[in-house]
Design an enzyme around this catalytic site. Structure first.
Site, short mmCIF file in Angstrom:
data_model
loop_
_atom_site.label_atom_id
_atom_site.label_comp_id
_atom_site.label_asym_id
_atom_site.label_seq_id
_atom_site.Cartn_x
_atom_site.Cartn_y
_atom_site.Cartn_z
N GLY A 234 81.11 61.96 -43.32
CA GLY A 234 80.98 60.64 -42.65
C GLY A 234 80.19 60.79 -41.34
O GLY A 234 79.17 61.55 -41.55
N GLY A 237 78.70 64.11 -40.27
CA GLY A 237 77.59 64.84 -40.69
C GLY A 237 77.88 65.56 -41.99
O GLY A 237 78.36 64.85 -42.77
N GLY A 263 78.16 58.20 -49.24
CA GLY A 263 78.53 59.45 -50.12
C GLY A 263 77.29 59.48 -51.02
O GLY A 263 76.73 60.44 -51.39
N ASP A 264 77.17 58.29 -52.07
CA ASP A 264 76.46 58.37 -52.95
C ASP A 264 74.87 58.37 -52.65
O ASP A 264 74.18 58.85 -53.12
CB ASP A 264 76.52 56.87 -53.85
#
Length: 325
Positions: A234, A237, A263-264
């Protein structure tokens, strides 16, 4: 060509609140958006927006609205026809970036549909550079499906990335002896799930500039057979660990609007940099740039070239003595 596989796709509806969410209260909604979703679909959307060849493979009826959404956005796809429609997920975002998700379980895949989809995965893998297996598994699919597919693809020249969670992730890790992917992308909770660590402790250390607890946990997965581990953290980093080295990246300061798909996007950025021939540090840098840009966008929007600022991401090699970056 990067082929993404999403067994549990969705139409993602995002609503935005101009005040904190309160249980039992009446809230007035501001912008509402609907996007084709599911983790692999999101990876393909991000790649398409940045000019990278991709194909999204998913189960969906020929006239499902998700396919209309992919067509509108120019995302190439191959659907395995199933009855009914894909699931709808609801995401509630607040002004400070807090995100609440309400996800349906997904359409049941019977044995015939699963066999057809599995065959399609193997067929597409023959011509792919990367196969990306992402997301939860819908009802009807055994927890070890990812492990089985990774083992089947081991004999092919394509590389395999996996991003999943809970029981499918556990089943995959238990099969690393024969089904170790080239890349696995856990977040802090998933890394903790696999290694017996505390997710809050991993997150707190990373937020304070100490990547070593995350590095140590990720190194366990490499030692067990995973080729590379990309841990997304997140706002703190990300960390990248492979057999040759370890790198940590700090994310640029942003105003978070929604974490959906961040995240994708990070995975898409990593893969885009990889096929461009970038070194590991630059792959990590690009991954964090994509993820941070996605978190700064509303709903489940994903970044294009104009939203990316790769140079704003700081990356440093990590050694055992690098307790603070």
């Amino acid at each position: 060509m990067i082929v993404t596989v999403t067994l549990n796709p969705s139409l993602d509806r995002t609503v935005t609140l101009d005040e904190p969410l309160t249980r039992g209260a009446v809230h007035r909604l501001t912008p509402v958006s609907t996007e084709p979703g599911g983790k692999g679909v999101n990876v393909s959307r991000a790649l398409t927006q940045n000019g990278v060849d991709t194909l999204a493979l998913l189960p969906a009826a020929d006239h499902d609205p998700i396919l209309t959404g992919l067509t509108t956005r120019g995302v190439p796809f191959h659907n395995i026809a199933i009855p009914g429609t894909v699931r709808s997920n609801l995401t509630i975002t607040e002004k400070d970036g807090t995100t609440t998700k309400l996800n349906e379980p997904g359409a049941h895949l019977d044995a015939a549909a699963l066999a057809t989809l599995t065959a399609a995965v193997c067929d597409h893998a023959a011509g792919a550079t990367w196969m990306v297996l992402s997301g939860s598994l819908p009802p009807g699919v055994p927890d070890d499906w990812y492990a089985d597919i990774v083992a089947r693809l081991a004999a092919l020249p394509c590389r395999v990335a996996v991003d999943t969670s809970e029981r499918p992730l556990t089943a995959l890790a238990e099969a690393f002896g024969t089904a170790a992917p080239d890349l696995i992308k856990p977040n802090s909770e998933e890394l903790a799930w696999l290694t017996g660590r505390s997710a809050p402790e991993l997150e707190e250390a990373a937020a304070q500039g100490d990547p070593l607890p995350v590095v140590s946990a990720a190194r366990q997965l490499v030692d067990r057979g995973a080729g590379t581990v990309l841990v997304t953290l997140g706002g703190a980093g990300a960390v990248l660990v492979d057999r040759d080295g370890t790198w940590a990246a700090t994310a640029p300061a942003i105003v978070p609007r929604s974490t959906v798909g961040a995240g994708d996007a990070s995975l898409a950025g990593y893969l885009a940099a990889t096929i461009a021939g970038a070194a590991p540090a630059q792959r990590l840098q690009t991954a964090v740039a994509y993820g941070s840009a996605a978190a700064a966008l509303p709903g489940s929007a994903l970044p294009g070239p104009d939203q990316l600022d790769v140079k704003a991401v700081q990356v440093q090699a990590v050694t055992s003595a690098s307790a603070h970056l």
